[in-house]
Motif scaffolding. Structure first.
Motif, PDB file in Angstrom:
ATOM      1  N   MET A 109     -22.762 -47.333  10.935  1.00 19.89           N
ATOM      2  CA  MET A 109     -22.178 -46.300  11.780  1.00 19.89           C
ATOM      3  C   MET A 109     -22.667 -44.922  11.366  1.00 19.89           C
ATOM      4  O   MET A 109     -22.759 -44.024  12.175  1.00 19.89           O
ATOM      5  CB  MET A 109     -20.642 -46.334  11.695  1.00 19.89           C
ATOM      6  CG  MET A 109     -20.016 -47.502  12.396  1.00 19.89           C
ATOM      7  SD  MET A 109     -20.063 -47.327  14.185  1.00 19.89           S
ATOM      8  CE  MET A 109     -18.695 -46.190  14.471  1.00 19.89           C
ATOM      9  N   ASN A 110     -23.000 -44.743  10.085  1.00 18.46           N
ATOM     10  CA  ASN A 110     -23.422 -43.432   9.638  1.00 18.46           C
ATOM     11  C   ASN A 110     -24.827 -43.136  10.142  1.00 18.46           C
ATOM     12  O   ASN A 110     -25.522 -43.991  10.638  1.00 18.46           O
ATOM     13  CB  ASN A 110     -23.357 -43.324   8.120  1.00 18.46           C
ATOM     14  CG  ASN A 110     -21.926 -43.232   7.626  1.00 18.46           C
ATOM     15  OD1 ASN A 110     -21.027 -42.988   8.424  1.00 18.46           O
ATOM     16  ND2 ASN A 110     -21.734 -43.437   6.354  1.00 18.46           N
TER      17      ASN A 110
ATOM     18  N   PHE B 210     -27.825 -31.164   4.443  1.00 23.54           N
ATOM     19  CA  PHE B 210     -26.967 -31.819   3.466  1.00 23.54           C
ATOM     20  C   PHE B 210     -26.305 -33.090   4.013  1.00 23.54           C
ATOM     21  O   PHE B 210     -25.129 -33.090   4.375  1.00 23.54           O
ATOM     22  CB  PHE B 210     -25.872 -30.891   2.932  1.00 23.54           C
ATOM     23  CG  PHE B 210     -24.993 -31.574   1.896  1.00 23.54           C
ATOM     24  CD1 PHE B 210     -25.502 -31.881   0.652  1.00 23.54           C
ATOM     25  CD2 PHE B 210     -23.690 -31.954   2.197  1.00 23.54           C
ATOM     26  CE1 PHE B 210     -24.727 -32.555  -0.285  1.00 23.54           C
ATOM     27  CE2 PHE B 210     -22.904 -32.631   1.256  1.00 23.54           C
ATOM     28  CZ  PHE B 210     -23.423 -32.927   0.018  1.00 23.54           C
TER      29      PHE B 210
ATOM     30  N   GLY C 232     -20.208 -37.002   2.289  1.00 24.17           N
ATOM     31  CA  GLY C 232     -19.162 -36.217   2.926  1.00 24.17           C
ATOM     32  C   GLY C 232     -19.283 -36.103   4.437  1.00 24.17           C
ATOM     33  O   GLY C 232     -19.863 -36.964   5.114  1.00 24.17           O
ATOM     34  N   PHE C 233     -18.741 -35.016   4.956  1.00 22.31           N
ATOM     35  CA  PHE C 233     -18.601 -34.829   6.403  1.00 22.31           C
ATOM     36  C   PHE C 233     -19.950 -34.887   7.117  1.00 22.31           C
ATOM     37  O   PHE C 233     -20.090 -35.569   8.140  1.00 22.31           O
ATOM     38  CB  PHE C 233     -17.913 -33.486   6.658  1.00 22.31           C
ATOM     39  CG  PHE C 233     -17.631 -33.207   8.106  1.00 22.31           C
ATOM     40  CD1 PHE C 233     -16.558 -33.812   8.739  1.00 22.31           C
ATOM     41  CD2 PHE C 233     -18.434 -32.335   8.823  1.00 22.31           C
ATOM     42  CE1 PHE C 233     -16.289 -33.554  10.075  1.00 22.31           C
ATOM     43  CE2 PHE C 233     -18.164 -32.071  10.160  1.00 22.31           C
ATOM     44  CZ  PHE C 233     -17.090 -32.683  10.787  1.00 22.31           C
ATOM     45  N   ASN C 234     -20.946 -34.173   6.596  1.00 18.43           N
ATOM     46  CA  ASN C 234     -22.242 -34.117   7.288  1.00 18.43           C
ATOM     47  C   ASN C 234     -22.900 -35.491   7.380  1.00 18.43           C
ATOM     48  O   ASN C 234     -23.575 -35.791   8.352  1.00 18.43           O
ATOM     49  CB  ASN C 234     -23.186 -33.144   6.583  1.00 18.43           C
ATOM     50  CG  ASN C 234     -22.822 -31.694   6.837  1.00 18.43           C
ATOM     51  OD1 ASN C 234     -21.736 -31.399   7.330  1.00 18.43           O
ATOM     52  ND2 ASN C 234     -23.713 -30.794   6.492  1.00 18.43           N
TER      53      ASN C 234
ATOM     54  N   TYR D  97     -21.135 -38.343   7.363  1.00 15.31           N
ATOM     55  CA  TYR D  97     -20.260 -39.207   8.164  1.00 15.31           C
ATOM     56  C   TYR D  97     -20.429 -38.956   9.660  1.00 15.31           C
ATOM     57  O   TYR D  97     -20.383 -39.883  10.454  1.00 15.31           O
ATOM     58  CB  TYR D  97     -18.803 -38.976   7.743  1.00 15.31           C
ATOM     59  CG  TYR D  97     -17.858 -40.066   8.192  1.00 15.31           C
ATOM     60  CD1 TYR D  97     -17.967 -41.367   7.697  1.00 15.31           C
ATOM     61  CD2 TYR D  97     -16.853 -39.796   9.110  1.00 15.31           C
ATOM     62  CE1 TYR D  97     -17.115 -42.361   8.104  1.00 15.31           C
ATOM     63  CE2 TYR D  97     -15.980 -40.790   9.525  1.00 15.31           C
ATOM     64  CZ  TYR D  97     -16.112 -42.077   9.018  1.00 15.31           C
ATOM     65  OH  TYR D  97     -15.262 -43.055   9.439  1.00 15.31           O
ATOM     66  N   VAL D  98     -20.613 -37.698  10.074  1.00 14.40           N
ATOM     67  CA  VAL D  98     -20.717 -37.400  11.505  1.00 14.40           C
ATOM     68  C   VAL D  98     -22.151 -37.120  11.939  1.00 14.40           C
ATOM     69  O   VAL D  98     -22.432 -37.085  13.134  1.00 14.40           O
ATOM     70  CB  VAL D  98     -19.821 -36.201  11.920  1.00 14.40           C
ATOM     71  CG1 VAL D  98     -18.392 -36.425  11.475  1.00 14.40           C
ATOM     72  CG2 VAL D  98     -20.369 -34.893  11.402  1.00 14.40           C
TER      73      VAL D  98
ATOM     74  N   ILE E   8     -19.651 -42.273  18.507  1.00 12.01           N
ATOM     75  CA  ILE E   8     -18.570 -41.788  17.655  1.00 12.01           C
ATOM     76  C   ILE E   8     -18.237 -40.322  17.900  1.00 12.01           C
ATOM     77  O   ILE E   8     -17.186 -39.845  17.488  1.00 12.01           O
ATOM     78  CB  ILE E   8     -18.886 -41.995  16.148  1.00 12.01           C
ATOM     79  CG1 ILE E   8     -20.162 -41.241  15.759  1.00 12.01           C
ATOM     80  CG2 ILE E   8     -18.978 -43.472  15.801  1.00 12.01           C
ATOM     81  CD1 ILE E   8     -19.942 -40.209  14.683  1.00 12.01           C
ATOM     82  N   HIS E   9     -19.133 -39.588  18.551  1.00  9.94           N
ATOM     83  CA  HIS E   9     -18.901 -38.160  18.785  1.00  9.94           C
ATOM     84  C   HIS E   9     -18.039 -37.877  20.022  1.00  9.94           C
ATOM     85  O   HIS E   9     -17.706 -36.723  20.289  1.00  9.94           O
ATOM     86  CB  HIS E   9     -20.235 -37.431  18.975  1.00  9.94           C
ATOM     87  CG  HIS E   9     -21.139 -37.471  17.782  1.00  9.94           C
ATOM     88  ND1 HIS E   9     -22.481 -37.763  17.857  1.00  9.94           N
ATOM     89  CD2 HIS E   9     -20.879 -37.263  16.468  1.00  9.94           C
ATOM     90  CE1 HIS E   9     -23.017 -37.722  16.645  1.00  9.94           C
ATOM     91  NE2 HIS E   9     -22.060 -37.432  15.781  1.00  9.94           N
ATOM     92  N   LEU E  10     -17.691 -38.912  20.775  1.00 10.50           N
ATOM     93  CA  LEU E  10     -17.089 -38.705  22.100  1.00 10.50           C
ATOM     94  C   LEU E  10     -15.579 -38.568  22.056  1.00 10.50           C
ATOM     95  O   LEU E  10     -14.914 -38.997  21.111  1.00 10.50           O
ATOM     96  CB  LEU E  10     -17.455 -39.879  23.014  1.00 10.50           C
ATOM     97  CG  LEU E  10     -18.958 -40.127  23.220  1.00 10.50           C
ATOM     98  CD1 LEU E  10     -19.162 -41.340  24.108  1.00 10.50           C
ATOM     99  CD2 LEU E  10     -19.639 -38.888  23.802  1.00 10.50           C
ATOM    100  N   ASN E  11     -15.038 -37.974  23.122  1.00  8.46           N
ATOM    101  CA  ASN E  11     -13.595 -38.013  23.356  1.00  8.46           C
ATOM    102  C   ASN E  11     -13.268 -39.122  24.359  1.00  8.46           C
ATOM    103  O   ASN E  11     -14.168 -39.845  24.812  1.00  8.46           O
ATOM    104  CB  ASN E  11     -13.082 -36.642  23.823  1.00  8.46           C
ATOM    105  CG  ASN E  11     -13.649 -36.219  25.171  1.00  8.46           C
ATOM    106  OD1 ASN E  11     -14.054 -37.058  25.982  1.00  8.46           O
ATOM    107  ND2 ASN E  11     -13.682 -34.925  25.407  1.00  8.46           N
TER     108      ASN E  11
ATOM    109  N   HIS F  27     -16.562 -34.617  21.794  1.00 11.04           N
ATOM    110  CA  HIS F  27     -15.291 -34.023  21.351  1.00 11.04           C
ATOM    111  C   HIS F  27     -15.501 -32.554  20.966  1.00 11.04           C
ATOM    112  O   HIS F  27     -16.495 -32.214  20.318  1.00 11.04           O
ATOM    113  CB  HIS F  27     -14.775 -34.812  20.151  1.00 11.04           C
ATOM    114  CG  HIS F  27     -13.343 -34.522  19.810  1.00 11.04           C
ATOM    115  ND1 HIS F  27     -12.955 -33.356  19.199  1.00 11.04           N
ATOM    116  CD2 HIS F  27     -12.217 -35.239  20.034  1.00 11.04           C
ATOM    117  CE1 HIS F  27     -11.630 -33.386  19.038  1.00 11.04           C
ATOM    118  NE2 HIS F  27     -11.176 -34.516  19.542  1.00 11.04           N
TER     119      HIS F  27
ATOM    120  N   MET G 102     -16.295 -31.881  17.393  1.00 13.18           N
ATOM    121  CA  MET G 102     -17.676 -32.130  16.959  1.00 13.18           C
ATOM    122  C   MET G 102     -18.574 -30.963  17.336  1.00 13.18           C
ATOM    123  O   MET G 102     -19.467 -30.587  16.566  1.00 13.18           O
ATOM    124  CB  MET G 102     -18.191 -33.445  17.559  1.00 13.18           C
ATOM    125  CG  MET G 102     -19.563 -33.852  17.047  1.00 13.18           C
ATOM    126  SD  MET G 102     -19.619 -34.077  15.243  1.00 13.18           S
ATOM    127  CE  MET G 102     -21.213 -33.321  14.860  1.00 13.18           C
TER     128      MET G 102
END
Lengths: 145, 150
Positions: free
Chosen positions: A1-2, A16, A20-22, A24-25, A44-47, A53, A56
């Motif tokens: 997924m990453n 980076f 962490g966050f960068n 993961y998304v 994964i970025h969607l609403n 989203h 994002m």
């Protein structure tokens, strides 16, 4: 997924994305000539409505603006953190589209950096952002400066 | 009240199940990005509103090991949206503008709470804001304008 690091587009480097966050998304990619950043939308970025989203999009602005500030301060050994970010949502972004982010530093003082960003899909602006970054170590931020 | 499930479709399973603390329950999640990124808890408060919370973990940190602004703004967008749903019978709505101020840093293990406030609701626009706390310590604050889809 990453993010798939093997899919590095030619002429870009990840921002980076080790942890962490960068990671993961993202990853979010920075053009090696410094002209812009890019992110291609995954599921994964969607609403729930099938668009990217808002969180994002704000995150993408923060990542690109923060990286730009970091690179501007690095030669003097300074760091900064976001203190304010204002985002206007202008258009929706769909799955598979690539968002291009251009950042400019409007003004830099001893303690504050003023930054703007425009996120676009091809010619269509989707988000504009203005933000303030506090330069650490110049007083008032508890960092000992 | 219109059923949120009827409005938005099937609720989503969180990418990672984080147990709800005592007194809190898991809020239903409808957006893939929120379910992927954030534990999302709620509890009823006196007067009928909802207070919301998340628990930070390593997914939410930046290179300096503090919470990434992007993760915090996403949590704010989610919380403010839920407040608008509660004020509008789950109306379809979108964020038009969000202003976020980062007051102090937070890190993994911090439990962030917010009791959002709908400041004004017009026919087309809702003004909403929230203070985001770790205990009694304010971490960030957000105010937003949302458009109701009519």
């Amino acid at each position: 997924m990453n993010g798939d690091m093997s899919a590095a587009p030619a002429g870009y480097s990840p921002v980076f994305a080790e942890a962490g966050f960068n990671k993961y998304v993202g990853p979010v990619w920075r053009a090696d000539d410094g002209s812009h950043f890019r992110l291609t939308v995954r599921e994964i970025h969607l609403n729930g409505g099938g668009a990217v989203h808002g969180g994002m999009l704000m995150a993408l602005a923060d990542i690109a603006m923060g990286k730009t500030v970091q690179l501007a301060l690095e030669p003097e050994g300074q760091r900064a953190m976001t203190v304010s970010l204002n985002c206007d949502f202008i258009g929706a972004v769909k799955l598979g589209e690539t968002i291009r982010t251009e950042v400019s530093i409007t003004r830099r003082t001893r303690s504050i950096v003023f930054v703007t960003a425009v996120l676009a899909v091809e010619e269509r602006t989707v988000l504009t952002a203005t933000g303030l970054w506090k330069v650490l170590g110049t007083g008032g931020d508890g960092s000992g400066g | 009240m219109a059923d949120a499930e009827a409005v938005w479709g099937k609720r989503l399973a969180a990418a990672r199940v984080v147990p709800a603390p005592d007194g809190w329950t898991h809020a239903p999640q409808w957006d893939p990005f929120e379910a992927y990124l954030l534990p999302f808890f709620e509890r009823r408060v006196d007067g009928g509103g909802r207070e919301f919370a998340t628990l930070l973990d390593e997914r939410h940190l930046n290179a300096a090991n503090v919470a990434h602004g992007g993760a915090l703004m996403t949590f704010a967008d989610a919380v403010l949206g839920y407040a608008i749903w509660d004020a509008t019978d789950n109306a379809h709505c979108v964020t038009v503008s969000q202003q976020t101020q980062f007051l102090a840093s937070a890190t993994a293990g911090d439990f962030i709470t917010c009791l959002p406030v709908v400041v004004r609701k017009t026919r087309d626009i809702v003004f909403v804001r929230g203070d985001f706390m770790v205990g009694s310590r304010p971490i960030f604050t957000a105010s937003a304008v949302w458009k109701l889809r009519v």
